[in-house]
Enzyme design. Structure first.
Site, mmCIF file in Angstrom:
data_model
loop_
_atom_site.group_PDB
_atom_site.id
_atom_site.type_symbol
_atom_site.label_atom_id
_atom_site.label_comp_id
_atom_site.label_asym_id
_atom_site.label_seq_id
_atom_site.Cartn_x
_atom_site.Cartn_y
_atom_site.Cartn_z
ATOM 1 N N HIS A 92 -1.898 1.709 5.717
ATOM 2 C CA HIS A 92 -2.033 2.149 4.326
ATOM 3 C C HIS A 92 -2.819 1.134 3.498
ATOM 4 O O HIS A 92 -3.301 1.459 2.408
ATOM 5 C CB HIS A 92 -0.647 2.361 3.723
ATOM 6 C CG HIS A 92 -0.630 3.245 2.513
ATOM 7 N ND1 HIS A 92 -1.037 4.551 2.536
ATOM 8 C CD2 HIS A 92 -0.253 2.999 1.216
ATOM 9 C CE1 HIS A 92 -0.915 5.089 1.327
ATOM 10 N NE2 HIS A 92 -0.444 4.164 0.510
ATOM 11 N N SER A 138 -3.518 7.210 -1.905
ATOM 12 C CA SER A 138 -2.054 7.293 -1.905
ATOM 13 C C SER A 138 -1.619 8.320 -2.965
ATOM 14 O O SER A 138 -2.005 9.483 -2.886
ATOM 15 C CB SER A 138 -1.455 5.912 -2.146
ATOM 16 O OG SER A 138 -0.100 5.877 -1.831
#
Length: 671
Positions: free
Chosen positions: A637, A523
């Site tokens: 994610h 990320s």
């Protein structure tokens, strides 16, 4: 390494268990909690466990191929409600606290979450994601319409990394009668509502919601009081900032809230404890002078996301509250009086990520992780502060393993800011030998590395790497100025902080081989990995995971892109596209000579896979560095934390293999 122990492996993830969400019984004599594991079919399972605090005996309340979570005691202590997927979608189930067969209470088509008992035990409030044409009476498994051929999108927030494509769905709240199963909706409209808490007399519900005129553009989250019998809602907060986890004082005259009044920082605002007085409509921040983040900000990779936050738990006399806070890589339990006198109740070099309190019994049950333990229950005697470990769910596995030593480090950034981190030694470390080192960069960026278990770090240390992990500016745990310091400056001082950490480790640990350095992160950590290899050739290999490379395209494709970039980059494509491009690692692609492994989930809505695709094509076009692209079908994610277990293990193996090719193989060839 001792002859009887072995190194940890990526596939040991399948054996790791951890506990969460402890709930003390109303009489304070037992605790219900969730135990999470991965079964032989490589699927997550969550079971409810009951432990007597007198005998310490453990009883499995639920078993089998199920995911049972969120246990909550009825006020009389006879029944435990929980959320289970055993019927197909998450529903509320009830089970006798003595054991037996569970009874299904709800059958909502879209599933339910966050069930909370009313004080009289006759009702449970809960939430569910509904489309405008849905109702709480729609039954799971029944379909009202054919598969849609087209979908018309009218909202900006039409997808979510948590829920996938939500389109026009919103989170609504209903109340169910425990005996009859009759349900009544208490919210409606294109707004997301979250269950909070019942007032002690059962006449009011405190909930949180964004009911702004345009919730896609106005992001404040307010607290509302909703009358149980129906009628006008009372708005408590002022549509300024975000507030969560309302809890009632025992006399029902006050509410404790966790939040911030910041309008400019949604993600980087430091959360504090507030009290709203219902008698005079006054709201006061009682930890205003305490520059510490309220809540657990520690990041790890063996804990489910969305672990229930107890908020601020009131004392029985209403004169203070207990809560979790994060500071310098640790999270502990604190107490504050109503005038802001703060005392640490539970500290230490560890990560407390949940607790339950029974003040009459002077007992507190918390769930704790540290660098050598994924998560277990600990009982605290509030009188003596003595602790007793209640569970040891990984005893058999960890008894076989040689775990690495971890050393805490402190150093200075180039501009003199004080920085903090850790260096994990390679397993089997021998004095006088040189070892490659991997720099790990956390996501967020507003989270915090800390004294918690991180399986990825353990696997790399077992492979022979020193692992460096640190909290650059932008991290929680070091004050509000520190956490907001990266906003508008991504790739600036945060980059220099990371490089200062590497320099410090190379200079102060003679076993670190500065000619064999790797870097990785996910990320924001992936973004910074991309940025680093675009700026420097110091690292011999890099792995970028779920990353960002182009802020201009991120703006329109991420589920949070259009407002996240406004806060974090302080620009958008219309008022300052040059600034967005300046902070984009894709701009530096022609400079990258470091071998780079790109990994990304195909259903990642937070950092969509087009970010990885752009970077991969750019590097192939420039043809300057070895590059490989690994795609994970169906992965969001959450790939590295709560994603498919087999994909998580594969991701770890790809990471280790990539570093071995460039950091270890050359060494072996020269021997």
């Amino acid at each position: 390494m001792t002859a009887t122990k072995r190194c940890i492996r990526a596939e040991d993830l399948y054996q790791i268990r951890y506990t969460s969400d402890p709930q003390l019984s109303p009489n304070g004599k037992s605790v219900a909690f969730v135990e999470t594991m991965i079964d032989e079919q490589r699927q997550y399972r969550n079971h409810l466990v009951l432990q007597s605090l007198d005998s310490k005996d453990l009883t499995s309340l639920t078993v089998g191929a199920v995911r049972d979570t969120f246990p909550r005691w009825s006020p009389d202590g006879a029944t435990i409600s929980f959320v289970s997927n055993r019927s197909g979608t998450p529903q509320i189930w009830l089970i006798d606290a003595k054991g037996g067969e569970a009874r299904q209470l709800t059958r909502c088509k879209t599933g339910v979450s966050n069930p909370i008992w009313s004080p009289d035990g006759k009702h449970i409030v809960f939430s569910s994601m509904l489309s405008p044409e849905d109702s709480f009476s729609d039954v799971e498994g029944e379909s009202k319409k054919e598969v849609q051929k087209v979908i018309v999108v009218n909202r900006m927030k039409y997808k979510s990394d948590d829920h996938g494509y939500i389109y026009d769905k919103s989170k609504q709240i209903a109340i169910v009668n425990v005996e009859s199963g009759e349900m009544r909706a208490i919210s409606e409209g294109p707004y997301n509502h979250t269950v909070g808490a019942w007032s002690p007399d059962g006449e009011w519900l405190a909930i949180t919601a964004n009911r702004a005129e345009n919730p896609d553009k106005q992001h404040s989250i307010d607290v509302y009081l909703v009358p149980f019998s129906g009628g006008e809602w009372k708005k408590v907060t002022k549509s300024k900032g975000t507030f969560f986890f309302p809890t009632w004082s025992p006399d029902g005259k006050k509410l404790a809230l966790i939040g911030s009044e910041s309008d400019t920082h949604l993600h980087a605002a430091q959360k504090r404890v507030w009290v709203y007085n219902l008698e005079n409509d006054e709201q006061t921040c009682i930890t205003a002078e305490w520059d510490v983040q309220v809540g657990d900000s520690t990041i790890g990779d063996v804990r489910s996301p969305g672990h229930p936050n107890p908020g601020a738990v009131w004392r029985e006399d209403g004169k203070g509250m207990y809560f979790i806070a994060s500071e310098r890589g640790n999270s502990g339990i604190y107490h504050t009086t109503l005038d802001g006198q703060i005392t640490q109740i539970v500290g230490g070099s560890r990560n407390v990520y949940g607790f339950s309190l029974h003040e009459k019994a002077q007992k507190l049950i918390m769930v704790v992780s540290d660098t050598a333990s994924p998560g277990d229950l600990v009982e605290v005697d509030l009188d003596t502060k003595e602790e007793q470990r209640l569970t040891d769910v990984n005893h058999d596995l960890f008894a076989e393993l040689e775990l690495p030593a971890v050393e805490e480090i402190e150093f200075e950034a180039e501009d003199g800011w004080k920085l903090h981190g850790w260096l994990m030694k390679p397993v089997g470390y021998q004095q006088g030998q040189k070892y490659p080192m991997v720099l790990q960069i956390h996501g967020g960026p507003h989270s915090m590395y800390g004294n918690t278990y991180f399986h990825e770090f353990q696997v790399l240390a077992a492979k022979g790497y020193a692992v460096l992990y640190t909290n650059p500016r932008g991290s929680f745990g070091y004050g509000e100025r520190f956490v907001q310091a990266c906003c508008g400056d991504y790739g600036g001082n945060d980059y220099l902080d990371l490089m200062s950490a590497v320099k410090y480790a190379c200079n102060h640990f003679d076993f670190v081989d500065e000619t064999r350095l790797g870097v990785t992160g996910g990320s924001y950590g992936g973004l910074m990995t991309n940025w680093i290899v675009g700026q420097s050739n110091q690292f011999k290999a890099a792995v970028t995971d779920r990353s960002i490379c182009n802020w201009l395209s991120f703006y329109g494709v991420s589920d949070i892109g259009y407002y996240f970039t406004a806060e974090e980059i302080m620009a958008n494509p219309f008022n300052n596209p040059e600034k967005m491009w300046h902070h984009s690692p894709l701009r530096l692609a022609a400079n990258i000579e470091t071998p780079l492994l790109i990994m990304h989930g195909e259903q990642d809505h937070r950092c969509p896979i087009e970010q990885a695709e752009q970077l991969y094509i750019a590097l192939r076009y420039h043809d300057k560095a070895p590059v490989s692209f690994i795609r994970f079908p169906g992965a969001s994610h959450e790939l590295s934390r709560s994603g498919d277990p087999q994909q998580r293990v594969l991701r770890l193996e790809y990471t280790a293999d990539w570093f071995e090719s460039y950091l270890l193989t050359a060494e072996k060839a020269s021997v």
